[in-house]
Design a protein around this motif. Sequence first.
Motif, PDB file in Angstrom:
ATOM      1  N   SER A  64       0.490  -1.392   0.323  1.00  0.00           N
ATOM      2  CA  SER A  64       0.008   0.248  -0.141  1.00  0.00           C
ATOM      3  C   SER A  64       0.812   1.172   0.544  1.00  0.00           C
ATOM      4  CB  SER A  64      -1.029   0.095   1.286  1.00  0.00           C
ATOM      5  OG  SER A  64      -1.885  -0.887   1.328  1.00  0.00           O
ATOM      6  N   GLY A  65       2.188   1.024   0.070  1.00  0.00           N
ATOM      7  CA  GLY A  65       3.126   2.414  -0.138  1.00  0.00           C
ATOM      8  C   GLY A  65       3.763   3.293   1.268  1.00  0.00           C
ATOM      9  N   ILE A  66       4.108   2.122   2.290  1.00  0.00           N
ATOM     10  CA  ILE A  66       3.734   2.763   3.654  1.00  0.00           C
ATOM     11  C   ILE A  66       5.174   1.731   4.074  1.00  0.00           C
ATOM     12  CG2 ILE A  66       3.244   2.283   6.548  1.00  0.00           C
ATOM     13  CD1 ILE A  66       0.280   1.570   5.533  1.00  0.00           C
ATOM     14  N   ARG A  67       6.054   2.999   3.723  1.00  0.00           N
ATOM     15  CA  ARG A  67       7.457   2.273   4.621  1.00  0.00           C
ATOM     16  C   ARG A  67       7.752   3.042   6.024  1.00  0.00           C
ATOM     17  NH1 ARG A  67       5.548   0.570   0.514  1.00  0.00           N
ATOM     18  NH2 ARG A  67       6.901   0.299  -1.814  1.00  0.00           N
ATOM     19  N   ASP A  68       8.725   2.748   6.673  1.00  0.00           N
ATOM     20  CA  ASP A  68       9.433   3.498   7.775  1.00  0.00           C
ATOM     21  C   ASP A  68       8.248   3.496   8.693  1.00  0.00           C
ATOM     22  OD1 ASP A  68      12.221   3.380   7.146  1.00  0.00           O
ATOM     23  OD2 ASP A  68      11.559   5.085   5.932  1.00  0.00           O
ATOM     24  N   TYR A  69       7.778   2.214   9.136  1.00  0.00           N
ATOM     25  CA  TYR A  69       6.386   2.857  10.222  1.00  0.00           C
ATOM     26  C   TYR A  69       6.800   2.755  11.717  1.00  0.00           C
ATOM     27  CZ  TYR A  69       1.474   2.032  11.030  1.00  0.00           C
ATOM     28  OH  TYR A  69       0.019   2.240  11.998  1.00  0.00           O
ATOM     29  N   SER A  70       6.899   3.191  12.145  1.00  0.00           N
ATOM     30  CA  SER A  70       7.594   3.070  13.862  1.00  0.00           C
ATOM     31  C   SER A  70       6.075   3.398  14.247  1.00  0.00           C
ATOM     32  CB  SER A  70       8.109   3.815  14.256  1.00  0.00           C
ATOM     33  OG  SER A  70       9.556   3.442  13.190  1.00  0.00           O
ATOM     34  N   ILE A  71       5.157   3.418  15.539  1.00  0.00           N
ATOM     35  CA  ILE A  71       4.620   3.128  16.522  1.00  0.00           C
ATOM     36  C   ILE A  71       5.325   3.991  17.999  1.00  0.00           C
ATOM     37  CG2 ILE A  71       2.638   2.638  17.981  1.00  0.00           C
ATOM     38  CD1 ILE A  71       2.036   1.357  15.174  1.00  0.00           C
ATOM     39  N   PHE A  72       4.663   4.835  18.305  1.00  0.00           N
ATOM     40  CA  PHE A  72       5.568   5.005  20.088  1.00  0.00           C
ATOM     41  C   PHE A  72       4.052   5.586  21.392  1.00  0.00           C
ATOM     42  CE2 PHE A  72       7.639   7.137  16.388  1.00  0.00           C
ATOM     43  CZ  PHE A  72       9.519   6.391  16.437  1.00  0.00           C
ATOM     44  N   LEU A  73       4.807   4.904  22.647  1.00  0.00           N
ATOM     45  CA  LEU A  73       4.064   5.151  23.214  1.00  0.00           C
ATOM     46  C   LEU A  73       4.214   6.101  24.421  1.00  0.00           C
ATOM     47  CD1 LEU A  73       1.774   3.433  24.836  1.00  0.00           C
ATOM     48  CD2 LEU A  73       3.218   2.184  25.870  1.00  0.00           C
ATOM     49  N   ASP A  74       3.356   6.614  25.471  1.00  0.00           N
ATOM     50  CA  ASP A  74       3.897   7.348  26.258  1.00  0.00           C
ATOM     51  C   ASP A  74       3.366   6.597  27.526  1.00  0.00           C
ATOM     52  OD1 ASP A  74       3.440   9.102  28.347  1.00  0.00           O
ATOM     53  OD2 ASP A  74       2.684  11.039  27.026  1.00  0.00           O
ATOM     54  N   GLU A  75       3.717   5.658  28.392  1.00  0.00           N
ATOM     55  CA  GLU A  75       3.527   5.429  29.282  1.00  0.00           C
ATOM     56  C   GLU A  75       2.564   5.349  29.954  1.00  0.00           C
ATOM     57  OE1 GLU A  75       6.527   2.223  30.583  1.00  0.00           O
ATOM     58  OE2 GLU A  75       7.789   1.755  28.572  1.00  0.00           O
ATOM     59  N   GLU A  76       3.468   6.667  30.468  1.00  0.00           N
ATOM     60  CA  GLU A  76       2.007   7.963  30.732  1.00  0.00           C
ATOM     61  C   GLU A  76       0.397   7.750  31.348  1.00  0.00           C
ATOM     62  OE1 GLU A  76       2.323  11.972  33.778  1.00  0.00           O
ATOM     63  OE2 GLU A  76       4.104  10.844  33.892  1.00  0.00           O
ATOM     64  N   THR A  77       0.630   8.280  30.075  1.00  0.00           N
ATOM     65  CA  THR A  77      -0.903   8.547  29.215  1.00  0.00           C
ATOM     66  C   THR A  77      -1.652   7.962  28.169  1.00  0.00           C
ATOM     67  OG1 THR A  77      -0.501   9.505  26.970  1.00  0.00           O
ATOM     68  CG2 THR A  77      -0.649  11.342  29.073  1.00  0.00           C
ATOM     69  N   LEU A  78      -1.193   6.765  27.821  1.00  0.00           N
ATOM     70  CA  LEU A  78      -1.284   5.500  27.137  1.00  0.00           C
ATOM     71  C   LEU A  78      -1.506   5.646  25.701  1.00  0.00           C
ATOM     72  CD1 LEU A  78      -3.208   2.986  30.002  1.00  0.00           C
ATOM     73  CD2 LEU A  78      -0.766   2.770  29.034  1.00  0.00           C
ATOM     74  N   SER A  79      -1.401   7.024  25.374  1.00  0.00           N
ATOM     75  CA  SER A  79      -1.802   7.722  23.975  1.00  0.00           C
ATOM     76  C   SER A  79      -0.095   7.015  23.661  1.00  0.00           C
ATOM     77  CB  SER A  79      -0.946   8.824  23.920  1.00  0.00           C
ATOM     78  OG  SER A  79      -2.219   9.372  24.170  1.00  0.00           O
ATOM     79  N   LEU A  80      -0.508   6.513  22.167  1.00  0.00           N
ATOM     80  CA  LEU A  80       0.275   6.056  21.242  1.00  0.00           C
ATOM     81  C   LEU A  80       0.260   7.241  19.473  1.00  0.00           C
ATOM     82  CD1 LEU A  80      -1.523   2.929  20.829  1.00  0.00           C
ATOM     83  CD2 LEU A  80       0.792   2.796  21.358  1.00  0.00           C
ATOM     84  N   PHE A  81       1.262   6.990  19.353  1.00  0.00           N
ATOM     85  CA  PHE A  81       1.922   8.123  18.251  1.00  0.00           C
ATOM     86  C   PHE A  81       2.618   7.655  16.952  1.00  0.00           C
ATOM     87  CE2 PHE A  81       5.269  11.146  16.322  1.00  0.00           C
ATOM     88  CZ  PHE A  81       3.550  12.024  15.947  1.00  0.00           C
ATOM     89  N   ALA A  82       1.989   7.005  16.072  1.00  0.00           N
ATOM     90  CA  ALA A  82       2.067   6.362  14.664  1.00  0.00           C
ATOM     91  C   ALA A  82       3.111   7.477  14.066  1.00  0.00           C
ATOM     92  CB  ALA A  82       1.435   5.771  13.696  1.00  0.00           C
ATOM     93  N   VAL A  83       4.237   7.295  12.803  1.00  0.00           N
ATOM     94  CA  VAL A  83       5.227   7.852  12.125  1.00  0.00           C
ATOM     95  C   VAL A  83       5.717   6.712  11.127  1.00  0.00           C
ATOM     96  CG1 VAL A  83       6.739   9.074  11.808  1.00  0.00           C
ATOM     97  CG2 VAL A  83       5.815   9.762  13.849  1.00  0.00           C
ATOM     98  N   LEU A  84       5.115   7.126   9.912  1.00  0.00           N
ATOM     99  CA  LEU A  84       5.634   6.263   8.843  1.00  0.00           C
ATOM    100  C   LEU A  84       5.155   7.722   8.065  1.00  0.00           C
ATOM    101  CD1 LEU A  84       2.536   6.455   7.043  1.00  0.00           C
ATOM    102  CD2 LEU A  84       1.682   5.053   8.805  1.00  0.00           C
ATOM    103  N   LYS A  85       5.966   6.514   5.865  1.00  0.00           N
ATOM    104  CA  LYS A  85       6.442   7.278   4.648  1.00  0.00           C
ATOM    105  C   LYS A  85       5.651   6.378   4.309  1.00  0.00           C
ATOM    106  CE  LYS A  85      11.329   9.019   6.483  1.00  0.00           C
ATOM    107  NZ  LYS A  85      12.662   8.727   6.154  1.00  0.00           N
TER     108      LYS A  85
END
Length: 97
Positions: free
Chosen positions: A29-50
Motif C-alpha cells: 500500500s506504499g507504507i514505509r518506515d512505520y513506527s509506533i511510539f507509546l507514552d506509558e504515562e498516558t497510554l497514548s500511541l503516536f504513529a509515524v510512517l512514510k
Amino acid sequence: MQLKPGAMDEYKARHDAIWPELAELLHHSGIRDYSIFLDEETLSLFAVLKLTDDNSHETLSKHPVMQKWWNYMAPLMHVEPGNKPKEWALEPVFYLA
C-alpha cells in the motif's frame, strides 16, 4: 491512538508478532518506515510512517486483512464503529529539515 489500561504488554506482543500478510499489505500500500511510539504515562500511541508517491493507504480500511487486524486489536484500544482505532491529528509546532 489510545490504549486501554493494562493493555500495553499485549499490544507490544501482538505487534512483535505482526502477521506476514498484514506487513505485506502495508508494504504494497506504499507504507514505509512505520513506527509506533507509546507514552506509558498516558497510554497514548503516536504513529509515524512514510508513504511512497504511488501509495494507496487510504484504501486499507476496506481490506479484509486490515479489518481482521482491527478486530484483533479492538479489545486493547479505544476504537470507532467497525473497530478502526480512534485517531486524531496533532498540530505540528516545529520542523527542522
